[in-house]
Design a protein around this motif. Structure first.
Motif, PDB file in Angstrom:
ATOM      1  N   THR A  38     -86.189 -70.538 -36.892  1.00 40.56           N
ATOM      2  CA  THR A  38     -86.006 -72.212 -36.667  1.00 40.56           C
ATOM      3  C   THR A  38     -84.187 -72.414 -36.444  1.00 40.56           C
ATOM      4  OG1 THR A  38     -84.917 -73.072 -38.519  1.00 40.56           O
ATOM      5  CG2 THR A  38     -87.129 -73.204 -38.343  1.00 40.56           C
ATOM      6  N   GLY A  39     -84.520 -73.658 -34.878  1.00 43.22           N
ATOM      7  CA  GLY A  39     -82.884 -73.726 -35.164  1.00 43.22           C
ATOM      8  C   GLY A  39     -82.751 -73.324 -33.168  1.00 43.22           C
ATOM      9  N   SER A  40     -82.026 -74.337 -32.364  1.00 48.88           N
ATOM     10  CA  SER A  40     -81.661 -74.281 -31.448  1.00 48.88           C
ATOM     11  C   SER A  40     -80.381 -72.795 -30.778  1.00 48.88           C
ATOM     12  CB  SER A  40     -81.206 -75.747 -30.611  1.00 48.88           C
ATOM     13  OG  SER A  40     -79.629 -75.934 -31.442  1.00 48.88           O
ATOM     14  N   PRO A  41     -81.591 -72.368 -29.510  1.00 48.09           N
ATOM     15  CA  PRO A  41     -80.508 -71.267 -29.114  1.00 48.09           C
ATOM     16  C   PRO A  41     -78.881 -71.768 -28.432  1.00 48.09           C
ATOM     17  CG  PRO A  41     -82.013 -72.246 -27.271  1.00 48.09           C
ATOM     18  CD  PRO A  41     -82.306 -72.699 -28.269  1.00 48.09           C
ATOM     19  N   PRO A 112     -77.357 -73.644 -33.573  1.00 51.80           N
ATOM     20  CA  PRO A 112     -77.393 -75.231 -33.696  1.00 51.80           C
ATOM     21  C   PRO A 112     -76.523 -74.867 -34.313  1.00 51.80           C
ATOM     22  CG  PRO A 112     -78.312 -74.691 -35.524  1.00 51.80           C
ATOM     23  CD  PRO A 112     -78.447 -73.238 -34.743  1.00 51.80           C
ATOM     24  N   SER A 113     -75.304 -74.701 -34.271  1.00 49.65           N
ATOM     25  CA  SER A 113     -74.241 -76.035 -35.190  1.00 49.65           C
ATOM     26  C   SER A 113     -72.484 -74.790 -34.602  1.00 49.65           C
ATOM     27  CB  SER A 113     -73.786 -76.078 -36.591  1.00 49.65           C
ATOM     28  OG  SER A 113     -73.881 -75.167 -37.245  1.00 49.65           O
ATOM     29  N   TYR A 114     -71.756 -75.983 -34.364  1.00 47.33           N
ATOM     30  CA  TYR A 114     -70.282 -74.936 -33.667  1.00 47.33           C
ATOM     31  C   TYR A 114     -69.698 -74.224 -34.558  1.00 47.33           C
ATOM     32  CZ  TYR A 114     -71.150 -78.094 -29.281  1.00 47.33           C
ATOM     33  OH  TYR A 114     -72.245 -78.359 -28.539  1.00 47.33           O
ATOM     34  N   PRO A 115     -69.132 -72.995 -34.096  1.00 49.05           N
ATOM     35  CA  PRO A 115     -68.570 -72.673 -32.829  1.00 49.05           C
ATOM     36  C   PRO A 115     -70.081 -72.143 -32.466  1.00 49.05           C
ATOM     37  CG  PRO A 115     -67.587 -71.034 -34.261  1.00 49.05           C
ATOM     38  CD  PRO A 115     -68.306 -72.447 -34.802  1.00 49.05           C
ATOM     39  N   LYS A 116     -70.426 -71.787 -31.167  1.00 50.73           N
ATOM     40  CA  LYS A 116     -71.775 -71.583 -30.846  1.00 50.73           C
ATOM     41  C   LYS A 116     -71.044 -70.345 -29.597  1.00 50.73           C
ATOM     42  CE  LYS A 116     -74.635 -75.644 -30.411  1.00 50.73           C
ATOM     43  NZ  LYS A 116     -75.684 -76.448 -29.524  1.00 50.73           N
ATOM     44  N   TRP A 117     -71.976 -69.033 -29.692  1.00 52.26           N
ATOM     45  CA  TRP A 117     -71.386 -68.279 -28.895  1.00 52.26           C
ATOM     46  C   TRP A 117     -72.699 -67.553 -28.409  1.00 52.26           C
ATOM     47  CZ3 TRP A 117     -72.507 -62.718 -29.943  1.00 52.26           C
ATOM     48  CH2 TRP A 117     -72.932 -62.830 -31.220  1.00 52.26           C
ATOM     49  N   ILE A 170     -80.334 -61.882 -32.452  1.00 48.32           N
ATOM     50  CA  ILE A 170     -80.816 -62.170 -33.699  1.00 48.32           C
ATOM     51  C   ILE A 170     -79.608 -61.206 -34.460  1.00 48.32           C
ATOM     52  CG2 ILE A 170     -81.446 -61.811 -36.373  1.00 48.32           C
ATOM     53  CD1 ILE A 170     -84.575 -61.225 -34.970  1.00 48.32           C
ATOM     54  N   PRO A 171     -78.631 -62.361 -34.961  1.00 46.86           N
ATOM     55  CA  PRO A 171     -77.110 -62.661 -35.384  1.00 46.86           C
ATOM     56  C   PRO A 171     -76.959 -60.756 -36.194  1.00 46.86           C
ATOM     57  CG  PRO A 171     -77.461 -64.616 -35.243  1.00 46.86           C
ATOM     58  CD  PRO A 171     -79.270 -63.957 -34.815  1.00 46.86           C
ATOM     59  N   ALA A 172     -75.911 -61.044 -36.622  1.00 48.03           N
ATOM     60  CA  ALA A 172     -76.007 -59.201 -37.320  1.00 48.03           C
ATOM     61  C   ALA A 172     -74.770 -59.636 -38.273  1.00 48.03           C
ATOM     62  CB  ALA A 172     -76.490 -58.477 -37.123  1.00 48.03           C
TER      63      ALA A 172
END
Length: 304
Positions: A38-41, A112-117, A170-172
Motif C-alpha cells: 500500500t501507499g502512493s508513489p 506516501p510521506s515526506y521526504p520523497k525521493w 521497493i525501498p531497501a
C-alpha cells in the motif's frame, strides 16, 4: 583526487521515456515483481517529466549565473558542498556547459510521506558529448522543489532491481555499506567491504609529493538511498565526507582543485594544508556478506 565513472544501465536506453511504476509487470529491465504494497508513489507518471524538465532548467540557470543562491535551489545533501566550492572557485560556466537529459528511466518507490525521493537513469548531453548518469531526486516538504541529492556518471552494469506488482521499485536498507566504506578508507578495515581499485588507491600516504594522513571519513551528509535488488540485496546511493591533512609538499604539486581554491581567496599553502572532500558513491550490498563499490566521484569542498 577526482574520478568520474560512468554507468550504462540496461534499462536506460530502452525507450524514449519510461517511468518504472507507470507500466504493469516487473519494469523495463525484467526485475522480479512482488505483491503490491500500500501507499502512493513518490512521484506520479504525469508529474515525472515535468520534474526533470524543471530541474534541468534550474540547473542550467544556476551554472551559467555563478550564483550560489540559485544552486541551493537545485542540489541538496551530499551534492551541496562540492557544488558550492566549485562555484566559489571557478564562478559561472559558459552556455556550452548546460545540459539536457534524454531517455530518462525513473525508479520510483512508494513514498506516501515526506521526504520523497526517486532514482533516475538518463543520457546527459552537454557541449556535444553524451554520458550515462544515475541520480537521486529528493523533495523534502510539499513546499520544496525537487532537488538532486546524488549524481554520478558511471560505466558498468548495475544489479537488477525488483518491483512490486504495479512496477514500483521497493525501498531497501543500506546494510551498513556507507559505514563500511568509511571504515575501509579511514582505517583499512575490510570487514564489511570488498575494496575497489579507486578506494584502495585513495589510501596512499603520498599525493604529488605531499604526505597525506588517512584522514577522517564518515557517511553523509544526508541519508543514503537504497532499492531492493532481484537477489534480495540493496543498490545504494550514498555520500562520504573526508577530512585530511597534507604536509611537506610544494605549491605546484598540490592537487589543482586545492591550489585553485586557496588562490581564489588569495592564500598560499604553507607546510600544512587541511582539506575536505565529498565522496559520492553507488554500491551493492548482498543479502549477506561484504558489499562492494560500483563507482564513486570525489570533489573538494574546502581547504585552508
Amino acid at each position: 583526487m577526482r574520478r568520474a565513472p560512468r554507468i550504462v544501465l540496461a534499462v536506460a536506453m530502452v525507450g524514449a521515456t519510461a517511468l518504472t511504476g507507470a507500466c504493469s509487470g516487473g519494469g523495463a529491465d525484467g526485475g522480479t515483481a512482488e505483491a503490491a504494497p500500500t501507499g502512493s508513489p513518490a512521484v506520479g507518471a504525469d508529474e515525472s517529466l515535468k520534474v526533470l524538465r524543471d530541474w534541468t532548467d534550474r540547473h542550467n540557470k544556476a551554472i551559467t549565473s555563478g550564483d550560489e543562491r540559485l544552486w541551493r535551489d537545485t542540489v541538496t545533501g551530499a551534492l551541496a558542498a562540492p557544488v558550492t566550492a566549485r562555484v566559489h572557485t571557478y564562478g559561472r560556466l559558459p552556455e556550452s556547459a548546460t545540459i539536457s537529459l534524454a531517455n530518462p528511466v525513473l525508479y520510483v518507490p512508494r513514498r506516501p510521506s515526506y521526504p520523497k525521493w526517486f532514482g533516475v537513469a538518463a543520457l546527459e548531453r552537454s557541449d556535444g558529448k553524451d554520458q550515462q548518469v544515475l541520480g537521486v531526486f529528493v523533495k523534502t516538504t510539499a513546499k520544496d522543489a525537487w532537488r538532486a541529492a546524488h549524481w554520478l556518471t558511471f560505466r558498468g552494469d548495475a544489479p537488477d532491481l525488483t518491483y512490486d506488482a504495479e512496477g514500483y521499485a521497493i525501498p531497501a536498507p543500506d546494510r551498513g555499506l556507507p559505514a563500511a566504506h568509511a571504515a575501509y578508507l579511514g582505517k583499512g578495515d575490510t570487514g564489511g567491504l570488498i575494496p575497489d581499485a579507486f578506494s584502495a588507491n585513495a589510501r596512499k600516504a603520498e599525493q604529488g609529493g605531499w604526505k597525506v594522513t588517512p584522514g577522517r571519513f564518515r557517511p553523509g551528509p544526508g541519508p543514503s538511498y537504497a532499492l531492493r535488488t532481484s537477489d534480495g540485496g540493496s543498490l545504494i546511493w550514498y555520500g562520504l565526507t573526508q577530512d585530511a591533512t597534507l604536509t611537506g609538499g610544494t605549491e605546484d604539486a598540490l592537487p589543482a582543485e586545492v591550489r585553485d581554491f586557496l588562490a581564489k581567496d588569495g592564500r598560499k599553502p604553507g607546510g600544512t594544508v587541511h582539506a575536505s572532500w565529498q565522496w559520492l558513491a553507488i554500491g551493492y550490498a548482498p543479502p549477506s556478506g561484504k558489499g562492494r563499490v560500483l563507482g564513486e566521484s570525489v570533489s573538494l569542498t574546502g581547504a585552508r
